[in-house]
Design an enzyme around this catalytic site. Structure first.
Site, PDB file in Angstrom:
ATOM      1  N   ASP A 247       0.810  -1.213   0.000  1.00 38.04           N
ATOM      2  CA  ASP A 247       0.000   0.000   0.000  1.00 38.04           C
ATOM      3  C   ASP A 247       0.849   1.272   0.000  1.00 38.04           C
ATOM      4  OD1 ASP A 247      -2.821   1.145   0.731  1.00 38.04           O
ATOM      5  OD2 ASP A 247      -1.510   2.061   2.210  1.00 38.04           O
TER       6      ASP A 247
ATOM      7  N   GLU B 125       1.377  -0.301  -4.981  1.00 36.04           N
ATOM      8  CA  GLU B 125       0.382   0.722  -5.303  1.00 36.04           C
ATOM      9  C   GLU B 125       1.058   2.089  -5.294  1.00 36.04           C
ATOM     10  OE1 GLU B 125      -1.651   2.758  -2.506  1.00 36.04           O
ATOM     11  OE2 GLU B 125      -3.539   2.951  -3.562  1.00 36.04           O
TER      12      GLU B 125
HETATM   13  C1  NOJ Z   1      -4.312   3.280  -0.433  1.00 40.87           C
HETATM   14  C2  NOJ Z   1      -5.519   2.452  -0.147  1.00 40.87           C
HETATM   15  O1  NOJ Z   1      -5.889   1.778  -1.296  1.00 40.87           O
HETATM   16  C3  NOJ Z   1      -6.561   3.407   0.367  1.00 40.87           C
HETATM   17  O2  NOJ Z   1      -7.819   2.797   0.473  1.00 40.87           O
HETATM   18  C4  NOJ Z   1      -6.099   3.955   1.682  1.00 40.87           C
HETATM   19  O3  NOJ Z   1      -7.012   4.926   2.151  1.00 40.87           O
HETATM   20  C5  NOJ Z   1      -4.714   4.589   1.575  1.00 40.87           C
HETATM   21  N1  NOJ Z   1      -3.804   3.819   0.776  1.00 40.87           N
HETATM   22  C6  NOJ Z   1      -4.089   4.732   2.935  1.00 40.87           C
HETATM   23  O4  NOJ Z   1      -3.696   3.477   3.417  1.00 40.87           O
END
Ligand code: NOJ
Ligand code: MG
Length: 571
Positions: free
Chosen positions: A240, A311
């Site tokens: 993430d 991500e």
């Molecule tokens: C990316 C995640 O996909 C999202 O849902 C989240 O709010 C943020 N990162 C913070 O972890």
């Protein structure tokens, strides 16, 4: 060959191809692999993202859970996907719906227990489905033991987070915020701790303090977390928010972003995020995670790759560095999500140029030897059917199924689910509920409503009296049960057919090449060729039938025989 005329809506055909040369405006040809390349399991995989809160609720408390997911693994098998990625299921106050973790090694009771996860992994593996967990390294919950200790200045934990030293030049209490950094969830990225008499940094919600990656203890804790879950038999991790792992140690103010004339505390994009995003050390950290996971596999004689997917909503040049270092000496993620089909195509009136360019951008930039991937939705973006328009659901599923590399499906895309209906009062998204006047523009709740299994009460998500977010009214029309009837023309049946085609195609050990062709203003053509078969997609993005002449196409997808491991050739 006879001239073939074809009236198309969106069509995937297998056979010999021809396209009228006069119609063709632009084309790209890419060679993908040579016969001596054998692809690893993940390189042709379909990753199916499950949003656990909304998939299946086994105990009727209104929130989905692991037992619910386990009971629905047959659906994943039936759909034909390779792996599932579960959004976070760990102990969490759920401020950011699980992305605020208070114990990395424990399943949150709302989702079940660690034993439930073990059972789910086993059942998935028995069905031949791999399980990927969400790894959230950038921040913890403020309820995490590490943060509580750090806040208390417990010896050994002082530097686990990004604390800003209190300035001596001010008498105000609290002192002014250390700098102009803005949180992704709006407002200053700094929060004052009365207890510690210092500010801490949080790129996301106030309850999500950023960990300090300059502290080797933090790095070790996070690598140990990976090991812990690898020991439980998981097949990899989605990582993430990777761009935010490191921040400028000098805490310098960020300049305004290009195109902005004023600072907007409610818009992180108004600043050039040069001091908080994609810092050089961040890439190194991802390379370290990769080394850690690869070493684990080697040391433990595991014969299957554990996959890392990152991500990062970052500029394309930076994106590529998450795959690996420029000189190729260090590997990073197996793939970093390609969000171009989301970011570059923003409404149902998109043009063929936008589509063509969004596809090409990735193919042009990706260094040789790396595996492409295609994403059309997730829990942070409006649903694909809503963004592209209902009529384009099958076209986009076909597109990402035929393009080379990994395909990612967000739960519900296989049945063409659109956004649900949620009011600010019903919503949970921390970046939106603070300010109801902008809820409709900013909330991510719309794409997170419960899955549509059937047309019963709560769409089969549970049989109770409540669901955490309302079930969409559209579930009466759009649901798996109604679409999963043999012989009917439904999004789901098309999706299943696509999975069959992919499975057949990936067994090929021959030359594989790709052509992306802009046939006219409404039709995009994709051709995947090998010496014994061709897969052709004609994607009509317009609202009327098109007539396409298949003649003479061979010249537009000349097979460039070179290995994926050497270089791409764009023709
Ligand atoms: C990316 C995640 O996909 C999202 O849902 C989240 O709010 C943020 N990162 C913070 O972890
Ligand atoms: Mg950070």
């Amino acid at each position: 060959m006879d001239v073939m005329w074809c009236h198309i809506v969106s069509l995937l055909v297998i056979g010999i191809l021809a396209v009228d040369s006069n119609n063709v405006q632009k084309s790209t040809t890419v060679s993908l692999k040579s016969s001596d390349d054998s692809l690893d399991w993940w390189q042709t995989a379909v990753f199916y993202q499950i949003y656990p809160r909304s998939f299946m609720d086994s105990d009727n408390d209104g929130v989905g859970d692991l037992k619910g997911i386990e009971s629905k693994l047959d659906h994943l098998k039936d759909a034909g996907v390779t792996a599932t990625w579960l959004s976070p299921i760990f102990k969490s106050p759920q401020v950011d719906q699980g992305y605020d973790i208070s114990d990395y090694r424990m399943v949150d009771p709302i989702f079940g227990s660690n034993d439930d996860l073990t059972s789910l992994i086993k059942k998935a593996h028995d069905l031949g489905i791999k399980v990927i967990l969400d790894f959230v390294p950038n921040h913890t919950s403020d309820k995490h033991e590490w943060f509580v200790k750090s806040n208390n200045m417990t010896p050994g934990y002082e530097d686990y987070y990004i604390w800003h030293p209190k300035s001596n030049n001010t008498s105000s209490n609290p002192p002014p915020v250390p700098n102009n950094w803005i949180s992704n969830f709006k407002g200053s990225a700094w929060e004052w701790s009365e207890k510690r008499q210092q500010y801490y940094y949080h790129n996301f919600a106030i309850q999500q303090p950023d960990l300090n990656y300059s502290n080797p203890k933090v790095v070790k804790e996070m690598k140990d977390t990976l090991t812990y879950w690898l020991d439980q038999g998981v097949d990899g991790f989605r990582i993430d928010a990777v761009p935010y792992l490191f921040e400028d140690p000098q805490f310098r103010d960020q300049p305004l972003a290009d195109g902005y004339t004023e600072y907007d505390i409610n818009n992180a994009d108004s600043l050039n995020q040069m001091y908080i995003k994609d810092l050089p050390k961040t890439f190194d950290m991802i390379y370290q995670f990769r080394e850690h996971v690869d070493e684990y596999v080697k040391k433990n004689n595991k014969n299957e790759t554990k996959v890392l997917m990152t991500e990062a909503y970052s500029p394309i040049e930076k994106q590529m560095l998450y795959y690996g270092s420029k000189d190729g000496s260090r590997k990073g993620a197996h793939f970093t999500f390609n969000f171009n089909l989301i970011s570059d195509i923003t409404n149902p009136n998109f043009t063929i140029d936008e589509l063509y360019d969004a596809i090409n951008k990735w193919l042009v930039y990706i260094p040789s030897g790396y595996t492409s991937n295609w994403v059309i939705g997730n829990h942070d973006n409006h649903r694909a059917a809503t963004r592209y328009g209902k009529d384009n659901v099958d076209g986009f599923n076909m597109l990402i199924a035929i393009l080379p590399g990994v395909m990612v499906t967000y739960n519900g895309e296989e049945i063409g689910m659109e956004d649900g209906e949620v009011t600010c009062e019903e919503g949970f998204d921390p970046q939106a509920t603070k300010n109801c006047s902008s809820f409709n523009q900013t909330s991510r709740d719309f794409e997170r409503t419960p899955y549509h299994w059937d047309d019963s009460v709560n769409a089969g998500f549970n049989t109770g009296h409540k669901t955490w977010l309302p079930v969409s009214e559209k579930s009466k029309e759009v649901n798996l049960k109604a679409q999963n009837i043999e012989g009917i023309y439904s999004h789901y049946n098309i999706y299943k057919e696509l999975m069959n085609l992919r499975n057949n195609f990936k067994n090929s050990s021959t030359i594989d090449s790709l052509a992306v062709i802009k046939v006219n203003e409404n039709v995009l053509q994709i051709v995947r060729s090998r010496d014994d078969a061709e897969y052709i997609l004609l994607f009509n993005i317009g609202d009327k039938d098109e007539t396409i002449d298949f003649l003479q196409a061979k010249m537009y997808h000349k097979v460039v025989v070179s290995s994926l491991k050497s270089s791409y050739e764009i023709g």
